[in-house]
Design an enzyme around this catalytic site. Sequence first.
Site: not given
Ligand code: PLP
Length: 397
Positions: A75-76, A154, A182, A202, A204, A240, A327
């Site tokens: 997702g990032t 999230n 999310q 994403s 996962h 790839t 922290c």
């Molecule tokens: N955007 C949101 C709202 C998320 O909650 C997350 C992951 O926690 C991400 C992006 C990032 O996704 P990834 O873990 O696949 O990089």
Amino acid sequence: MVSDEKLIYLDNNATTELDPVVIDEMVPFLTKFYGNPSSGYRFGSQVRQAVDVARQRLANLLGCEPAEIVFTSSGTESNNAAINSALQFDPGGKHVVTSVVEHSAVRRHCEELVKRGCEITFLSVDGNGNIALAELEEAIRPQTAVVSLMSANNETGVLFPIEKIAQICREKGVLFHTDAVQSVGKIPIQLRDLPINFLSLSAHKFHGPKGVGALYVNARSRFRPSIIGGGQESGRRAGTENVASIIGLGKAAERAGECMGEEERVRGMRDRFETALLDRVSDVFINGAAAPRLGNTSNISFEGVESQAALMLLDRQGICCSAGSACKTGSTESSHVLRAMKVNDERARGSLRFSFGRFNSDADVERAIEIVPAVIEKLRSLSPRTSVEVEPVMRFS
Ligand code: PLP
């Protein structure tokens, strides 16, 4: 290693358990079918066909065309790629509109862009976690290259009004990207009916594997890749393909579509949990409760409690959840989302996120309803504000 024997996993917004049918679908592509999808012989082209099936399955979930899907590593990466592309395509575009409550994959990227001369408008949110659409309209200017606003938060599960935002962007002639990491798999999405240019997801987060994601790129939207090299993904993302993971993402997407009806059961578990805590524990506040929210997410503030200490005691009882504070160099930093919602510092520091999923059972909820109030009571009895020695931990993902 902590085994999952007695685990009560209530951190489904951080990541989810792999669906066994997803694993079954992936394994042959880690063992027998190792051909390169770009190779010209059948041993390669059959893998290409399997990747195309995954693309079709994801397109079915999103209500879009398979050609509009670009597989990525996360997702990032999808978030970064969408914003970078929009900025590169618009030579006069030096301005991005986003919000203060975005995930770091958008927020920190935007902060970096400032160092490269880009201007960013971070829209504020109200006490319920909502943005004001009038503020969005005012923020868009001729130099705006893209508006990037998340679909579901999230930390709190609060949903932004994506359809209305998309409409405003269309009327103003500006590109719209949404981080839907999310919400994909939790709420139905029909991209065919929406003027959205880019959408990130994403695997996962919906019972697929880690390290694979996708970016939806609307067929009429121009896109410039961030990762340049071979011509994979129709020239939109070189490298790839991570074949087994893409196959897993496709299967997870198909399962998410089939299991969408289960989300009501998930909401029922979340609601039962919240009602019980409000009933049994004093000075408890549910953050974002007055806004439209995902049915699986519960962000709760316990006054007079340090969330890091609560997290540790809950962990000892086998409950996995997330803390709203982290922290950092000896002090406690509260969540940027709760701060933006003007949740007072005490409540922000005492916040925990519980996020449910379709692999949770009623028994998990019952156990959590017993354990959480007992842990909060114990921490409150160790007054003043308990400081337990804890390892610095990442806050929310
Ligand atoms: N955007 C949101 C709202 C998320 O909650 C997350 C992951 O926690 C991400 C992006 C990032 O996704 P990834 O873990 O696949 O990089």
